[in-house]
Write a protein that holds these residues in place. Structure first.
Motif, mmCIF file in Angstrom:
data_model
loop_
_atom_site.group_PDB
_atom_site.id
_atom_site.type_symbol
_atom_site.label_atom_id
_atom_site.label_comp_id
_atom_site.label_asym_id
_atom_site.label_seq_id
_atom_site.Cartn_x
_atom_site.Cartn_y
_atom_site.Cartn_z
ATOM 1 N N LEU A 73 15.702 -8.804 -4.055
ATOM 2 C CA LEU A 73 15.900 -9.440 -2.751
ATOM 3 C C LEU A 73 17.305 -10.026 -2.737
ATOM 4 C CD1 LEU A 73 14.731 -10.577 -0.072
ATOM 5 C CD2 LEU A 73 13.864 -12.505 -1.397
ATOM 6 N N ASN A 74 18.115 -9.630 -1.738
ATOM 7 C CA ASN A 74 19.535 -9.996 -1.766
ATOM 8 C C ASN A 74 19.908 -11.221 -0.949
ATOM 9 O OD1 ASN A 74 20.070 -7.877 -3.487
ATOM 10 N ND2 ASN A 74 20.601 -6.456 -1.851
ATOM 11 N N GLU A 75 19.035 -11.677 -0.044
ATOM 12 C CA GLU A 75 19.347 -12.853 0.762
ATOM 13 C C GLU A 75 18.157 -13.810 0.797
ATOM 14 O OE1 GLU A 75 21.716 -9.435 2.173
ATOM 15 O OE2 GLU A 75 19.554 -9.759 2.319
ATOM 16 N N TYR A 76 18.442 -15.062 1.081
ATOM 17 C CA TYR A 76 17.419 -16.096 1.272
ATOM 18 C C TYR A 76 16.452 -16.186 0.094
ATOM 19 C CZ TYR A 76 19.160 -15.840 6.075
ATOM 20 O OH TYR A 76 19.958 -15.833 7.192
ATOM 21 N N THR A 77 16.996 -16.080 -1.101
ATOM 22 C CA THR A 77 16.139 -16.117 -2.298
ATOM 23 C C THR A 77 15.556 -17.507 -2.558
ATOM 24 O OG1 THR A 77 18.144 -16.433 -3.635
ATOM 25 C CG2 THR A 77 17.302 -14.175 -3.419
ATOM 26 N N SER A 78 16.085 -18.525 -1.882
ATOM 27 C CA SER A 78 15.511 -19.862 -2.027
ATOM 28 C C SER A 78 14.330 -20.077 -1.080
ATOM 29 C CB SER A 78 16.582 -20.930 -1.765
ATOM 30 O OG SER A 78 17.043 -20.851 -0.420
ATOM 31 N N ILE A 79 14.174 -19.156 -0.104
ATOM 32 C CA ILE A 79 13.101 -19.306 0.888
ATOM 33 C C ILE A 79 11.976 -18.296 0.656
ATOM 34 C CG2 ILE A 79 12.562 -19.246 3.365
ATOM 35 C CD1 ILE A 79 15.464 -20.041 3.890
ATOM 36 N N PHE A 80 12.341 -17.063 0.230
ATOM 37 C CA PHE A 80 11.353 -16.001 0.039
ATOM 38 C C PHE A 80 11.415 -15.464 -1.392
ATOM 39 C CE2 PHE A 80 12.839 -15.892 4.437
ATOM 40 C CZ PHE A 80 11.652 -16.010 5.132
ATOM 41 N N THR A 81 10.288 -14.966 -1.869
ATOM 42 C CA THR A 81 10.246 -14.310 -3.167
ATOM 43 C C THR A 81 9.336 -13.084 -3.068
ATOM 44 O OG1 THR A 81 9.895 -14.624 -5.541
ATOM 45 C CG2 THR A 81 8.269 -15.623 -4.071
ATOM 46 N N ILE A 82 9.479 -12.172 -4.032
ATOM 47 C CA ILE A 82 8.689 -10.943 -4.046
ATOM 48 C C ILE A 82 7.548 -11.102 -5.043
ATOM 49 C CG2 ILE A 82 8.731 -8.466 -4.531
ATOM 50 C CD1 ILE A 82 11.759 -8.578 -3.865
ATOM 51 N N THR A 83 6.321 -10.794 -4.600
ATOM 52 C CA THR A 83 5.168 -10.758 -5.496
ATOM 53 C C THR A 83 4.646 -9.323 -5.550
ATOM 54 O OG1 THR A 83 3.695 -11.369 -3.673
ATOM 55 C CG2 THR A 83 4.535 -13.149 -5.052
ATOM 56 N N THR A 84 3.988 -8.976 -6.646
ATOM 57 C CA THR A 84 3.581 -7.593 -6.886
ATOM 58 C C THR A 84 2.081 -7.489 -7.116
ATOM 59 O OG1 THR A 84 5.726 -7.140 -7.905
ATOM 60 C CG2 THR A 84 3.966 -5.573 -8.361
ATOM 61 N N SER A 85 1.487 -6.444 -6.533
ATOM 62 C CA SER A 85 0.093 -6.095 -6.794
ATOM 63 C C SER A 85 0.022 -4.577 -6.899
ATOM 64 C CB SER A 85 -0.820 -6.603 -5.673
ATOM 65 O OG SER A 85 -2.158 -6.200 -5.908
ATOM 66 N N GLY A 86 -0.033 -4.054 -8.134
ATOM 67 C CA GLY A 86 0.033 -2.606 -8.346
ATOM 68 C C GLY A 86 1.412 -2.096 -7.980
ATOM 69 N N ILE A 87 1.459 -1.114 -7.070
ATOM 70 C CA ILE A 87 2.761 -0.607 -6.628
ATOM 71 C C ILE A 87 3.195 -1.251 -5.305
ATOM 72 C CG2 ILE A 87 2.450 1.617 -7.774
ATOM 73 C CD1 ILE A 87 1.881 2.802 -4.973
ATOM 74 N N THR A 88 2.375 -2.190 -4.787
ATOM 75 C CA THR A 88 2.678 -2.838 -3.512
ATOM 76 C C THR A 88 3.365 -4.171 -3.750
ATOM 77 O OG1 THR A 88 0.723 -1.782 -2.567
ATOM 78 C CG2 THR A 88 1.710 -3.567 -1.307
ATOM 79 N N ARG A 89 4.409 -4.420 -2.968
ATOM 80 C CA ARG A 89 5.118 -5.693 -3.035
ATOM 81 C C ARG A 89 4.873 -6.479 -1.757
ATOM 82 N NH1 ARG A 89 6.673 -1.933 -6.946
ATOM 83 N NH2 ARG A 89 7.804 -2.969 -8.594
ATOM 84 N N PHE A 90 4.875 -7.810 -1.888
ATOM 85 C CA PHE A 90 4.710 -8.702 -0.745
ATOM 86 C C PHE A 90 5.813 -9.756 -0.795
ATOM 87 C CE2 PHE A 90 0.507 -7.245 -2.098
ATOM 88 C CZ PHE A 90 0.030 -6.670 -0.939
ATOM 89 N N LEU A 91 6.141 -10.299 0.367
ATOM 90 C CA LEU A 91 7.085 -11.407 0.448
ATOM 91 C C LEU A 91 6.287 -12.686 0.686
ATOM 92 C CD1 LEU A 91 9.859 -9.808 2.674
ATOM 93 C CD2 LEU A 91 10.121 -10.520 0.304
ATOM 94 N N THR A 92 6.579 -13.723 -0.087
ATOM 95 C CA THR A 92 5.889 -14.992 0.086
ATOM 96 C C THR A 92 6.902 -16.118 0.236
ATOM 97 O OG1 THR A 92 5.734 -15.250 -2.320
ATOM 98 C CG2 THR A 92 3.847 -14.256 -1.208
ATOM 99 N N LEU A 93 6.437 -17.198 0.846
ATOM 100 C CA LEU A 93 7.307 -18.353 1.111
ATOM 101 C C LEU A 93 7.489 -19.226 -0.133
ATOM 102 C CD1 LEU A 93 6.254 -19.810 4.598
ATOM 103 C CD2 LEU A 93 8.401 -18.700 3.987
#
Length: 201
Positions: A116-136
């Motif tokens: 993730l290249n922007e707003y890394t202090s607000i959003f992060t990437i979580t993983t479940s299998g091959i699917t990724r989600f964005l969380t606050l």
């Protein structure tokens, strides 16, 4: 097998060193099965045999890619830390981001890293299998910022995907107390005013 194996391999009869004669195209050959024979050179051969399986691995020459060229997400400004960004404005389903790799080895067990290249202090990437989600990572406020545009890149350690954008809209929440334009009002009513006339707005 296959019968073309002598084109690709040679065996040193003294040291038993197996050498590759030319590169192998995995699209044509995925596996070679050879039988190696060893025997004494003293007039009494007494041969021994061993089976050798050679698997041709796929070269990492395919770049990862995202299933969509861009993504649209939604989040309420009243959402708490840890909330998953939604795929629709009704906030019922999470925004699923999937990156794939056509290399055989990665297809079996994808080990892609998403950045993730922007707003890394607000959003992060979580993983479940091959699917990724964005969380606050911290709350958002629509009165300060109405939307966020992020860039995602996938890499397999060698090849890198084209970047994709994620546009996240912050949905307004009823989080502001109503206020009057003035703290207090003063009005005069005259005796000749008719019923229904406006006294104050």
């Amino acid at each position: 097998t296959p019968a073309t194996y002598p084109e690709f391999f040679t065996l040193n009869r003294s040291t038993a060193e197996l050498r590759l004669l030319k590169s192998v195209d995995r699209e044509l050959y995925q596996r070679f099965s050879l039988v190696i024979k060893a025997e004494q050179d003293n007039g009494h051969p007494l041969p021994a045999y061993s089976k050798l399986e050679i698997e041709i691995l796929d070269e990492n020459n395919q770049a990862p890619y995202f299933q969509q060229s861009s993504y649209r997400g939604f989040v309420s400004e009243s959402s708490s830390v840890g909330t998953t960004i939604s795929a629709s404005a009704n906030l019922t389903a999470p925004l699923a981001i999937i990156a794939l790799d056509n290399d055989i080895e990665e297809t079996k067990d994808p080990q892609l890293k998403i950045t993730l290249n922007e707003y890394t202090s607000i959003f992060t990437i979580t993983t479940s299998g091959i699917t990724r989600f964005l969380t606050l990572l911290k709350p958002v406020d629509r009165e300060i910022q109405t939307n966020y545009t992020l860039t995602l890149v996938a890499t397999d350690g060698v090849q890198q995907s084209r970047p994709v954008t994620v546009d996240i809209l912050v949905i307004d929440a009823n989080d502001n107390t109503p206020t009057f334009a003035q703290v207090s009002y003063s009005v005069e009513i005259f005796t000749n005013m008719l019923p229904g006339e406006t006294v104050l707005q």
